[in-house]
Write an enzyme that holds these catalytic residues in place. Structure first.
Site: not given
Length: 639
Positions: A162-164
């Site tokens: 879950n990236e920025p």
């Protein structure tokens, strides 16, 4: 510690944090918690549903679970697992696959029912991924949800993948990986260009449904992002901050990853301190840098308004404190890294005697010596010390394939020009080209190719050491076996590396040893090489009298420098010496322009080195000390 005091000390922390002395102790505690869940569920004839993570972080947890299975009879018959994520696209039998990772590090070693293992499928056609993700969520729900979810944390602050920008209610889905995440994975794939752009990951909303969430982080490499996750504002820019919204989460850290939390980094802001010499120096330097003031201009008001009133009261007046710290930092500066002959050395970082020392510079890779301490290296030789250099590894991994071809082409052309037979060389050259054309990402080179690449780096290292002023007899190539062994094995013995290092040390009998002190990556080559040196010196200390007069100095690489309060020897460089150092670095032609593994810094190594030493000099200047062109910094290690 009372509960009130603990709350005061941790008041900047927005979620529960436990800090352990090291990652082994922490991992064993996490494994015990998981084992207790499994056993409790067994007693109730229920399944234990585990959310598992991959990467370096959980490896020791899995090792301990395997030990508990083998030695204490912990059964996994009732265990159902769901892994966080998988690269996309990714074949399940690929070396970099998380299926391979989990099988090698856990599943193949315990009695788990294979039908109870669930890992996102990275081998689907993209049009089927959405349906798979929905079914993955439904399976988790079918088993009653996750009893515990293990997490690591990426330097972008990602949990899972879950990236920025990820939403706090996101579910399992296909995502695009952040560039930093791909750079961090580049070593596993033989270059960033081979790292998949996408991944299938559980969402943050999926993670939140777990009954317990345990986020683990080890080493100083993770310290900056841990501070943001624990003490920062909740933001989609750092997805791990969403965990502050859960009352079922706990961060499990070692001292390195916790080192930037307020209670450890600037403890005077949250509690009364025991003000020893080290902490006073750190606090005063911090205050001066925070206020952008020279040390000698700091006032009592500055102390009182920045959490240091206790120090001012107990150790003051503050001007005396300032003078003491200023003088101590000033005394770290020396133009004589081998000690100044016939001089009072009571306030110098190195001993005056013996006037001519035997020094050995250990270089983990063939260019760390000139990149990290090239100015000091040259200064030691110029000042007449008996300087040796030991290149610990061949560095063959960091040579481009086309460079290896170019050198073989040169040898063939040279042989032809001298009328020598070249058929064997030409056959080998054709085999090399064929191998490179079919070479898979991160595939190890053949032994002959490794030799050629190692010789390329050896030739460059010799040129650099000669330029620094060393005779050929003082240039040592250890080519420690662990470096190539680790390409084929996950765990190796370092015994022969230690013995070889002991033999070299005993032949030189140095009064000074310089070693790389980059420990941010506990599994990195620098840390392994340092541990080998330390073990060698520790063993020799019990039998060899010369060791008691040997000082071990640490230098840092081209990535990060010691903090000012940590520096115990600062060697200033003139503009001319900076240029000489640059020319020594230039001898390493295979590492110029774009190295094979540049990390997350696009600058060339010589640029990084110059800017790093220039920044150190500016920091000294900002504290009110002399203004130098550059400074190379060292810290003494007591062994």
């Amino acid at each position: 510690m009372s509960r009130l005091n603990l709350l005061e000390e941790t008041r900047f922390e927005k979620l529960p944090v436990k800090v352990f002395a090291n990652q082994i102790e922490a991992s064993q505690r996490v494994a015990r918690r998981i084992a207790d869940i499994i056993i409790k569920k067994q007693e109730n004839s229920e399944n234990a549903v585990l959310g598992l993570a991959t990467g370096v972080t959980p490896i020791n947890v899995y090792k301990e679970l395997i030990r508990l299975h083998r030695e204490e009879g912990l059964s996994f018959k009732n265990v159902v697992t769901f892994n966080l994520d998988e690269y996309f696209p990714m074949k399940p039998d690929a070396v970099q696959s998380y299926v391979t990772f989990m099988n090698e590090n856990l599943f193949n070693h315990v009695d788990i029912n294979k039908s109870n293992i669930h890992i996102p499928d990275g081998n689907l056609k993209q049009e089927f991924v959405q349906a798979f993700c929905y079914e993955y969520e439904q399976k988790i729900n079918h088993f009653g949800g996750l009893d515990v979810q293990l997490l690591g944390i990426g330097r972008t602050g990602h949990i899972g993948f879950n990236e920025p920008g990820s939403a706090p209610n996101s579910g399992t889905r296909l995502v695009t990986l952040d560039d930093l995440t791909r750079r961090d994975a580049s070593r596993d794939f033989g270059g960033k260009e081979n790292v998949p752009n996408k991944a299938v990951t559980m969402g943050i909303g999926t993670i939140f449904k777990a009954k317990e969430i345990i986020l683990m982080a080890w080493s100083e490499k993770k310290a900056a992002i841990i501070k943001k996750a624990v003490e920062g504002e909740i933001s989609s820019d750092v997805p791990a901050t969403y965990l502050q919204l859960s009352d079922r989460v706990e961060f499990i850290l070692d001292t390195g990853s916790a080192s930037e939390l307020t209670r450890f980094n600037t403890p005077w802001l949250v509690k009364d301190c025991r003000w020893d010499e080290v902490l006073i120096k750190k606090a005063v330097v911090w205050l001066a840098q925070t206020l952008n003031k020279p040390i000698l201009k700091l006032t009592e008001e500055d102390y009182n308004t920045h959490g240091m009133a206790q120090l001012a009261t107990q150790q003051g007046p503050v001007y005396d404190i300032n003078i003491n710290i200023f003088n101590g930092i000033q005394h770290t500066i020396t133009g004589w890294p081998g000690g100044k002959p016939n001089a009072d050395d009571s306030q110098r970082p190195e001993r005056a005697e013996p006037a001519k020392k035997r020094s050995i510079v250990f270089s983990p890779h063939p260019d760390d010596d000139v990149i990290s301490m090239g100015g000091t290296f040259i200064r030691l030789a110029d000042q007449g010390h008996e300087v040796h250099v030991a290149y610990q590894t061949s560095g063959n991994t960091a040579v481009w394939d086309d460079d290896a071809l170019r050198y073989v082409e040169f040898s063939i052309d040279l042989a032809k020009s001298e009328g020598r037979e070249t058929s064997e060389q030409e056959l080998f050259y054709k085999q090399m080209r064929s191998f490179f054309e079919a070479k898979l990402p991160n595939q190890a080179d053949t032994q002959p190719i490794q030799t050629i690449k190692g010789l390329i780096r050896k030739g460059e290292a010799i040129a650099g050491a000669r330029f620094a002023g060393l005779p050929d007899g003082n240039i040592h190539f250890q080519n420690l076996p662990f470096y190539d062994r680790l390409k084929a094995q996950k765990t190796v013995s370092y015994e022969d590396d230690i013995i070889q290092t002991m033999e070299l040390l005993n032949s030189v009998k140095p009064q000074q040893v310089f070693a790389a002190g980059d420990f941010a990556d506990p599994h990195g080559t620098h840390k392994v090489c340092f541990d080998i040196i330390l073990q060698a010196l520790t063993r020799l200390k019990t039998t060899e009298s010369w060791v008691k007069d040997c000082w071990l100095w640490l230098y840092r690489g081209a990535w990060h420098e010691f903090e000012i309060h940590e520096i115990e020897m600062a060697v200033p460089l003139s503009p001319q010496e900076v240029e000489r150092k640059r020319l020594a670095i230039f001898k390493h032609q295979s590492q110029k322009d774009i190295p094979v593994f540049p990390g997350d810094d696009a600058r060339e190594f010589w640029v990084r080195a110059e800017q790093r030493t220039s920044e150190t000099a500016k920091a000294y200047d900002g504290l009110g000390l002399a203004n130098y062109e550059a400074i190379e910094a060292f810290k003494r290690w007591e062994f």
